[in-house]
Write an enzyme that holds these catalytic residues in place. Structure first.
Site, mmCIF file in Angstrom:
data_model
loop_
_atom_site.group_PDB
_atom_site.id
_atom_site.type_symbol
_atom_site.label_atom_id
_atom_site.label_comp_id
_atom_site.label_asym_id
_atom_site.label_seq_id
_atom_site.Cartn_x
_atom_site.Cartn_y
_atom_site.Cartn_z
ATOM 1 N N ASN A 150 0.970 -1.269 -0.206
ATOM 2 C CA ASN A 150 0.164 0.110 0.035
ATOM 3 C C ASN A 150 0.996 1.323 -0.072
ATOM 4 O O ASN A 150 0.404 2.340 -0.496
ATOM 5 C CB ASN A 150 -1.014 0.057 1.214
ATOM 6 N N CYS A 324 4.124 10.395 12.867
ATOM 7 C CA CYS A 324 2.724 10.979 13.043
ATOM 8 C C CYS A 324 1.541 10.719 11.923
ATOM 9 O O CYS A 324 0.597 11.510 12.218
ATOM 10 C CB CYS A 324 2.765 12.383 13.488
HETATM 11 N N1 PLP Z 1 -4.433 -4.426 3.480
HETATM 12 C C1 PLP Z 1 -4.012 -3.252 2.927
HETATM 13 C C2 PLP Z 1 -2.796 -3.535 1.909
HETATM 14 C C3 PLP Z 1 -4.640 -2.031 2.990
HETATM 15 O O1 PLP Z 1 -3.866 -0.974 2.194
HETATM 16 C C4 PLP Z 1 -5.626 -1.767 3.866
HETATM 17 C C5 PLP Z 1 -6.157 -0.354 3.963
HETATM 18 O O2 PLP Z 1 -5.491 0.512 3.983
HETATM 19 C C6 PLP Z 1 -6.241 -2.677 4.520
HETATM 20 C C7 PLP Z 1 -5.491 -3.905 4.431
HETATM 21 C C8 PLP Z 1 -7.390 -2.775 5.374
HETATM 22 O O3 PLP Z 1 -8.501 -2.439 4.729
HETATM 23 P P1 PLP Z 1 -9.856 -1.509 5.257
HETATM 24 O O4 PLP Z 1 -9.648 -0.305 5.464
HETATM 25 O O5 PLP Z 1 -10.908 -2.076 4.432
HETATM 26 O O6 PLP Z 1 -9.971 -2.460 6.769
#
Ligand code: PLP
Length: 396
Positions: A150, A324
């Site tokens: 992410n 932060c």
């Molecule tokens: N996994 C990844 C790679 C993510 O980027 C995110 C959210 O940013 C999540 C899990 C969590 O998803 P949710 O916000 O739907 O709980």
């Protein structure tokens, strides 16, 4: 002031087509899909229709799809089901760069007595497959390794990894929250056992997630109660959001290839522009094996938060990997795991684009960014260039 939204890995705008599809189920058709009467029964059929569309996005069978409340719930459910259905095995494998939905849950299991291996990544944010091989043993309950990161957008070699794990009969879950809708996913070609998707990352609403569970995989529900989702996830369905997610999955599938080239074109323009106009700047993560919409860039000798605040004054939304961020006091665990120098972690910014990002948006960022960086470096006590520090920045 117009908002230029470049924070789509945090959340996405609900597509107008998705909202249109959802609205009747928030207003007139508000029944409970479990009810016996027609008012409820017709919702049941719409949910099954959405299930088919979500299944099609990853080439799964509809009954392999469970709707949950979010990506986090799907990740937690996958891990919990794995440990409950294999009580004798005590070793969990994951990576150091997972989202907290996996990372913190694995740490939680670690505190309960499981042995957890957090696989390292290299400077490009890639998994070292030799290390993965060395860590495999007969005691592994589950391997949970994300499809794409992410923060950097780096895509892991999931197909190869899956082959290695399946050969040894190891249960494999992948968090595909950032990958779904951005790159092709095919669970027939890449036979993972479980896979997580989150609605709000692909232009559906918040409050809905998906867990794919391959047919034949032993499964223990995490949310226990009523018989919804064939007893695999209790709780009255978030009908409108599920129906919206079906539409979002269909749109993502229809436009996947066009959007890939559109997004990577815009992203590369932004990235190359910033690299050439802002000195002492570096891209974090593998620039080739990467999601088309994501870039993570570090501006040395500036604080990420300061950049975000200045961007915000121009209506530009992005996010930073420095301290932060999102209420966390820690600098990005992903960039630290990659060995990104401390000063570069602190000056890192993530831009994440979507189908709604325009060339005009990118041009505007390219216009204002060099001035912001110059100004902040002049103000900052650390605002000196690499040349003044007398070291070869590029070699770090
Ligand atoms: N996994 C990844 C790679 C993510 O980027 C995110 C959210 O940013 C999540 C899990 C969590 O998803 P949710 O916000 O739907 O709980």
């Amino acid at each position: 002031m117009n908002t230029i939204y470049l924070d789509n890995n945090a959340t996405t705008r609900v597509a107008p087509e998705v909202l249109e599809e959802m609205l009747p189920y928030l207003v007139e058709l508000y029944g409970n899909p479990s009810s016996m009467h027609t008012f409820g029964g017709q919702l049941h059929r719409k949910i099954e229709d959405a299930r088919e569309k979500v299944a099609a996005l990853i080439n799964a069978e509809p009954d392999e799809i469970i709707f949950t409340s979010c990506g986090t719930e799907s990740d937690n459910t996958a891990l919990m089901s794995a440990v409950e259905s294999r009580p004798r095995k005590r070793h969990i494998i994951t990576s150091r760069v997972e989202h907290p939905a996996v990372l913190n849950f694995c740490q939680h299991l670690g505190r309960k007595g499981y042995r957890v291996t957090f696989l390292p990544v290299d400077r490009q944010g890639q998994l070292d497959m030799d290390t993965v091989l060395k860590m495999l043993d007969d005691d592994i309950t589950v391997a949970s390794i994300m499809y794409a990161n992410n923060e950097t957008g780096v895509i892991f070699p999931i197909e190869r990894l899956c082959g290695m794990l399946k050969e040894r009969g190891i249960l494999f879950h992948t968090d595909a929250v950032q990958a779904a809708g951005k790159i092709p996913l095919d669970v027939k070609k890449v036979p993972v056992d479980m896979l997580t998707i989150s609605g709000h990352k692909l232009h559906a609403s918040k409050g809905v997630g998906v867990l794919f569970i391959r047919k034949g995989t032993r499964f223990h529900p995490y949310v226990i109660g009523g018989h919804q989702e064939r007893g695999r996830r209790a709780g009255t369905e978030n009908v409108a959001s599920i129906i919206g997610l079906g539409k979002a999955a269909q749109l993502a599938q229809q436009h996947l290839h066009d959007e890939f080239s559109y997004l990577s074109g815009l992203r590369d323009r932004l990235e190359n522009g910033l690299l050439s106009t802002c000195p002492d700047t570096r891209v974090n993560g593998d620039r080739h094996l990467r999601l088309p919409n994501t870039m993570n860039i570090s501006f040395e000798y500036v604080e990420g938060e300061a950049i975000l605040l200045r961007l915000n004054e121009y209506g530009i939304c992005a996010s930073s990997g420095s301290a932060c961020t999102s209420g966390s006091l820690e600098p990005s665990h992903v960039l630290r795991a990659m060995g990104v120098p401390y000063t570069a972690v602190h000056g890192s910014i993530r831009f994440s684009l979507s189908r709604y990002t325009t060339e005009k948006d990118i041009n505007f960022v390219l216009d204002v960014m060099p001035g912001i960086i110059r100004e902040l470096r002049e103000l900052s006590p650390f605002g000196r260039t690499a040349a003044e520090h007398g070291r070869d920045y590029a070699s770090e």
